[in-house]
Design an enzyme around this catalytic site. Sequence first.
Site, PDB file in Angstrom:
ATOM      1  N   PRO A   2      -8.724   3.696   0.669  1.00  0.00           N
ATOM      2  CA  PRO A   2      -8.338   3.670  -0.776  1.00  0.00           C
ATOM      3  C   PRO A   2      -7.126   2.960  -1.014  1.00  0.00           C
ATOM      4  CG  PRO A   2      -7.876   5.923   0.260  1.00  0.00           C
ATOM      5  CD  PRO A   2      -8.650   4.712   1.364  1.00  0.00           C
ATOM      6  N   GLU A   3      -7.152   2.165  -1.888  1.00  0.00           N
ATOM      7  CA  GLU A   3      -5.965   1.150  -2.343  1.00  0.00           C
ATOM      8  C   GLU A   3      -5.237   1.798  -3.581  1.00  0.00           C
ATOM      9  OE1 GLU A   3      -4.643  -1.479  -0.709  1.00  0.00           O
ATOM     10  OE2 GLU A   3      -6.232  -2.015   0.670  1.00  0.00           O
TER      11      GLU A   3
END
Length: 271
Positions: A2-3
């Site tokens: 996840p960014e």
Amino acid sequence: MPELPEVETTVRGLRPILEGHRIESLDLRRADLRWPFPPDLRQRVTGAVVTGLGRRAKYGLIDTDRGDTMIFHLGMSGHWRIDPAEIGKHDHVVIETDQGRRLALNDHRRFGSLDLVRTDALAAYPPFVKMGPEPLGGDFDGAALAKALDGRAAPIKALLLDQRIVAGLGNIYVCDALNLAQIAPGRAGGQIARARLDRLAVAVKDVLGAAIAAGGSTLRDYVQPDGELGYFSKEWRVYGREGLPCPRCATAIRRRVDSGRSTFFCPKCQR
Ligand code: ZN
């Protein structure tokens, strides 16, 4: 992994379920994720009303009416599940609200974390202490970049990944922002003209904003049909597109690997 946009869409997806609602129960199904849960987490959160949700870099923030903030990080594989039909072995934290909604923090690799700190002491939370400005916030602009990069000989790409210069940027968005701003990833940070830094700050906001918007349009209220939050498909400008045409000038995108990390860039229009 996840960014920032995945964390932002996760927070937006959690908001309607949690905000204004009482946490009836918080079930910790193990003692830790990447590090131990605070020993008094369950006691301090049970019965509290969630007053707001937010994000700092790649951390999600859940404020309660007791003056506490729960801070979650999704690590490599973490995500929240909404109203799961069954609780599985990778659902490590389960929250139930006064409306009977159920949220499970699922993380099979367990690189994520869940902490609780006093809201008025958030700035002293160790990962936040030296953290630079939020890329989508008003204090991140060309002037802030010029100040932070002054005299720096390191490549601009490495500097943008430094959390002290700007918070929460990962490899994907740095590659895409540099392409959008037409700046070569290897250029020394301190040697980039101010007008180009203005353009770079705008490019960072644009690539993040476009990804968050993609999450909003692909998902329904940021939630996947199976109730999972946070992951959605997007199109990159250059990231993962070696050999494909640059979106601006159609030159084949190149990939370079340094210290195990790939850099994707256009050899023609990025200077
Ligand atoms: Zn190009």
